[in-house]
Design an enzyme around this catalytic site. Structure first.
Site, PDB file in Angstrom:
ATOM      1  CE  LYS A  95      -7.117  -1.371   2.593  1.00 10.71           C
ATOM      2  NZ  LYS A  95      -5.777  -1.885   2.941  1.00 10.71           N
ATOM      3  CE  LYS A 146      -5.278   1.908   2.517  1.00 14.65           C
ATOM      4  NZ  LYS A 146      -4.211   1.148   3.190  1.00 14.65           N
ATOM      5  CG  ASP A 204      -1.996  -1.038   1.194  1.00 14.04           C
ATOM      6  OD1 ASP A 204      -1.810  -2.033   0.469  1.00 14.04           O
ATOM      7  OD2 ASP A 204      -3.015  -0.878   1.886  1.00 14.04           O
TER       8      ASP A 204
END
Lengths: 309, 284
Positions: A245, A209, A146
């Site tokens: 996400k 995300k 991430d």
């Protein structure tokens, strides 16, 4: 490995600014309308299990210890020790120095380890440090990375720099999946969210995300709506599917189910699996478990009956 | 000049310091002693009860963590605010069939009762606790601690009875979900308005109005409620409620014939206390 090469920063800029603007009032209203859907009984039970299987169980604190990470991994594999029918979560998300602990604890469970990298959460570090951070996490066994984008460069209009960084990190990831954190709480407008989504996808992101969870507001429904539209349109344009996400601020079962409705109605059922949609959260899992037990036993449960983290 | 239109009050629930309508959107008609319409009150659902328990749980750490002295001060402050609403309470009590002198006397008694319990805040631990003599070189103390979230099913005595069951539950640091009298819920909501403008932290007292037979089973079975006061429980339901409460070993206060005007004693406070005993070596 990027999905396309960048001809020039000017082209990218022209492309991003050529994207249609987002009707903010419309997006907020649409998200609010979808959030008012009533999901009950068997549909609710299915949604709770689906949401549990989509959770990226996260601990990103300065005070994290190996013990806490191990406890979290045990919970990820068996969220409710008294009920084996509860599905396991999608992944455990930790800082890069905790990846090894998590990988060891999760061996044989089939749960992936995601690691934040690239000077999370601010992203303020030299590119070399970001790449070293990424390589270390991958070497320790992280299946997902991430990364955070350089919001400063993005807001200053230096899209080329942001693009090149994502490409470089994607390259450093090797076979690990790359999730690109846009930190929408700092992007100010939904137009920026749409541009950042396209930028990240074109640079090779496997997932986009919303947030680090360190900035308020974190994930919101309108922001997620815009990102879901972006991945839908991107697949139509290129044939490549990118996951989404939302992370941070999702605390209740009701919130989680709102996101599932949003996914189904915006991107479509293709995204309604843990492979393409994740919920970055930790506290929501307990609420999902409490609601699940309420459906099973018929009485309201309480936080005393579940683990704290 | 035309006659002025009446500004009718909407009576709502009191959860976490706010006045929401019932999540179910329902309401029921409240009538006076002669059957005439007075107002619509919210008809709480099980989800309102659940929200109220969440609010009470959230408030527990803060309220029980305050010093007993501070809790007492806040309760005195509530009594001061009750005094300022005297007329409204009197009117509402008269609607339930009391005469003016009766209503006045009941308001007096209710405020006095509140002050009486406020005084107990920093005294109950001295009365219910002890320094125990033990056969060893130890100090041995037993101190009372609040039980947690208490569900209170208030009796039909709409003000004095209500105050007499709520004040003893909170004075020691418990937080409460109160189910108001079903035929006469209005004084409970007026009390909530008093609480909202006093210094009582949000969530310490939450008030639900509606059908008791519908709401109370959810509170009795709720795993995050630590005790239940069945004083106003609908007749015929008590046994079932006790059975539900047994699931997580709630403390249960059974309904008993109460004369609300009599000296209350400490029983209602000690019903919702746990005893913690600490051993400490002498001379350390």
């Amino acid at each position: 490995m990027s999905t396309e090469t960048l001809n020039s920063a000017a082209d990218l800029r022209a492309f991003l600014h050529g994207l249609p603007g987002v009707d903010q009032v419309g997006a907020e209203e649409r998200a609010a309308r979808l959030a008012s859907r009533s999901i009950k009984t068997t549909a609710k039970a299915a949604a709770i299990d689906l949401a549990i299987s989509m959770v990226d169980l996260t601990t990103l604190e300065g005070a994290d210890t190996a013990g806490k990470v191990r406890a979290l991994c045990a919970k990820a594999a068996r969220p409710d020790p008294s009920d084996a029918s509860v599905p396991k979560v999608a992944a455990v998300c930790v800082y890069s120095d905790m990846v090894e602990v998590a990988v060891t604890s999760l061996a044989g469970t089939g749960i992936g380890v995601a690691s934040v990298a690239t000077a999370f959460p601010s992203g303020r570090a030299p590119l070399e440090a970001k790449l070293a951070d990424t390589r270390a996490a991958v070497a320790a066994g992280a299946a997902e990375i991430d990364m955070v984008i350089d919001r400063g460069a993005f807001l200053a209009g230096d899209y080329g720099k942001v693009f090149e960084e994502i490409v470089a990190v994607k390259d450093a990831c090797g076979s690990a999946h790359l999730k690109v954190i846009l930190e929408t709480g700092e992007l100010a407008t939904l137009d920026h969210v749409r541009r950042a989504s396209w930028l990240a996808m074109r640079a090779g992101a496997d997932f986009i995300k919303t947030s680090t969870g360190k900035i308020s507001p974190a994930a919101t429904l309108p922001v997620t709506l815009v990102m879901l539209e972006a991945v839908r349109d991107y697949r139509t344009a290129t044939g490549r599917q990118v996951g989404v996400k939302p992370a941070g601020g999702i605390r209740t079962t009701k919130d989680a189910i709102k996101y599932l409705v949003l996914v189904n109605e915006t991107a479509g059922p293709d995204w309604l699996t843990p492979d393409w949609f994740r919920l970055g959260a930790s506290s929501v899992l307990n609420d999902l478990l409490m609601q699940r037990r309420k459906l099973a036993t018929g009485v309201y449960s309480g936080p005393d009956y579940f683990t704290l983290d | 000049m035309s006659e002025r239109l009446a500004v009718r009050k909407t009576y709502k629930l009191f959860i976490g310091g706010a006045f929401p309508r019932s999540e179910s959107g329902r309401s029921y008609v409240v009538t006076d002693a002669k059957g005439r319409f007075i107002a619509n009150a919210s008809q709480a659902s099980r989800k309102d009860a659940r929200d109220a328990v969440v609010a009470a749980r959230k408030a527990f750490a803060g309220w029980s963590g305050r010093t007993a002295y501070n809790r007492g001060q806040i309760l005195y402050r509530v009594a001061e605010m009750l005094e300022g609403r005297r007329d409204q309470f009197t009117t509402e009590l008269r609607q339930t069939g009391l005469t003016k002198p009766q209503a006045n006397a009941e308001v007096d008694a209710a405020i006095d009762r509140w002050v009486w319990y406020a005084g107990w805040a920093d005294k109950i631990s001295a009365v219910a606790g002890a320094a125990n003599p033990v056969s060893g070189p130890f100090f041995n103390f037993s101190t009372p601690e609040p039980t947690g979230v208490v569900a209170v099913i208030a009796p039909d005595s709409p003000l004095l009875g209500l105050v007499s069951v709520v004040a003893p539950a909170i004075v020691s640091g418990n937080t409460t979900v109160v189910v108001a009298s079903e035929p006469a819920p209005l004084p409970a909501i007026t009390l909530a308005e008093v609480l909202a403008t006093s210094d009582l932290p949000a969530g310490v007292i939450n008030v639900l109005t509606g059908h008791r037979a519908e709401i109370t089973p959810w509170l009795a079975s709720h795993m995050d409620v630590n005790a239940i006061d069945l004083t106003g429980a609908p007749t015929g339901h008590v046994h079932d409620l006790e059975e539900k409460a047994a699931e997580n070993l709630k403390r249960v206060l059974r309904p008993q014939d109460a004369d609300w005007t009599a000296e209350p004693g400490t029983a209602r406070m000690t019903a919702f206390l746990e005893t913690k005993t600490v051993w400490h070596p002498v001379g350390v």
